[in-house]
Scaffold this active site. Structure first.
Site, PDB file in Angstrom:
ATOM      1  N   SER A 109       7.268  39.777  -4.869  1.00 13.52           N
ATOM      2  CA  SER A 109       8.500  40.059  -4.139  1.00 13.52           C
ATOM      3  C   SER A 109       9.311  38.787  -4.040  1.00 13.52           C
ATOM      4  O   SER A 109       8.750  37.680  -4.057  1.00 13.52           O
ATOM      5  CB  SER A 109       8.184  40.575  -2.736  1.00 13.52           C
ATOM      6  OG  SER A 109       9.347  40.609  -1.920  1.00 13.52           O
ATOM      7  N   TYR A 138       3.987  39.088   5.536  1.00 11.03           N
ATOM      8  CA  TYR A 138       4.299  39.775   4.269  1.00 11.03           C
ATOM      9  C   TYR A 138       4.771  38.758   3.232  1.00 11.03           C
ATOM     10  O   TYR A 138       4.266  38.731   2.099  1.00 11.03           O
ATOM     11  CB  TYR A 138       5.365  40.843   4.478  1.00 11.03           C
ATOM     12  CG  TYR A 138       5.821  41.447   3.164  1.00 11.03           C
ATOM     13  CD1 TYR A 138       4.962  42.249   2.420  1.00 11.03           C
ATOM     14  CD2 TYR A 138       7.095  41.192   2.651  1.00 11.03           C
ATOM     15  CE1 TYR A 138       5.352  42.782   1.193  1.00 11.03           C
ATOM     16  CE2 TYR A 138       7.498  41.720   1.438  1.00 11.03           C
ATOM     17  CZ  TYR A 138       6.623  42.516   0.710  1.00 11.03           C
ATOM     18  OH  TYR A 138       7.018  43.034  -0.504  1.00 11.03           O
TER      19      TYR A 138
END
Length: 250
Positions: free
Chosen positions: A134, A147
């Site tokens: 990501s 995250y």
């Protein structure tokens, strides 16, 4: 070509499975939800092997790989796609259970599956590992805390795999998407609050699961002598933000 995809029951994984089977490849589709996998298998036929796998249950992974039927044991490509974000609270207000679940899935599960599949690729001197990271692994944002940290791990793990695999024909890529709609990502992040999830994509043209599925397919079908180390992709509407300053009295 045999391609093992985690998180194959929805989002990027489902799109990629459909694209691969349509292109004549075989897919080992792994996910937690048997009903979703069976529905996909009914559509894709014998070229799609549904495998129930919770990557956070790392102890079970070696046996699952060992038990694959003969026609699917040779894994040419591993797509570590399973992952999740939970919560957007600042670190001091976050739920520790959410943090631990992200660590178990995004890091431990990815590492365990890679460890189970990689030795055979090296022995054959052929294979490809694609990790779905990501932009959060490179660019911090409010509420991204653990995250983003897990995706930073995935980025560095991918680069270190490349270093370890020098002299072999095994390829490694870290795909780093930005904002993507049409998946369950934000619904999961907001613990099923569909209204909050929808607002993430409101007011601009974002990427879709189909876009990322097509990029994954392009990587898999790229020439074997080319390695894309990292690939960061965003919608045109998304870009880097300036550094934030909290001024006194404002």
């Amino acid at each position: 070509m045999n391609v093992l995809i985690t998180g194959a029951s929805a989002g990027f994984g489902k799109v990629l499975a459909e694209r691969l089977v349509a292109g004549g490849h075989q897919v080992i589709g792994c996910a937690r939800r048997r009903d979703k996998l069976d529905a996909l298998a009914a559509t894709l036929g014998e070229a799609f092997l549904p495998v129930v796998m919770d990557v956070s249950d790392t102890v079970s992974i070696p046996q699952i790989i060992a038990d694959l039927p003969a026609g699917f044991q040779h894994i040419d490509v591993l797509v570590n796609n399973a992952g999740l974000a939970l919560g957007t609270e600042p670190a001091h207000e976050a739920d520790l259970n959410d943090w631990m679940r992200m660590l178990d899935t995004n890091i431990k599960g990815l590492v365990a599956l890679t460890h189970a599949v990689l030795p055979a690729m090296v022995a054959r001197d052929s294979g490809y590992i694609i990790n779905v990271g990501s932009i959060a692994g490179s660019w911090p944002y409010f509420g991204g805390n653990v995250y983003g940290a897990t995706k930073a791990f995935v980025k560095q793990f991918s680069l270190n795999l490349r270093a370890d695999l020098v002299g072999t024909q095994v390829r490694v890529t870290n795909l780093e998407p930005g904002n993507v709609a049409g998946t369950e990502f934000s619904n999961v992040r907001y613990h099923g609050d569909d209204e909050k999830a929808a607002k993430v994509y409101d007011g601009f043209k974002t990427m879709t699961g189909e876009d990322i599925g097509d990029i994954l397919l392009w990587l898999i079908e790229s020439p074997a002598h080319i390695n894309v180390n990292r690939l960061e992709v965003m919608p045109v509407a998304q870009t880097y933000n300036g550094l934030t300053i909290a001024k006194q009295g404002r």
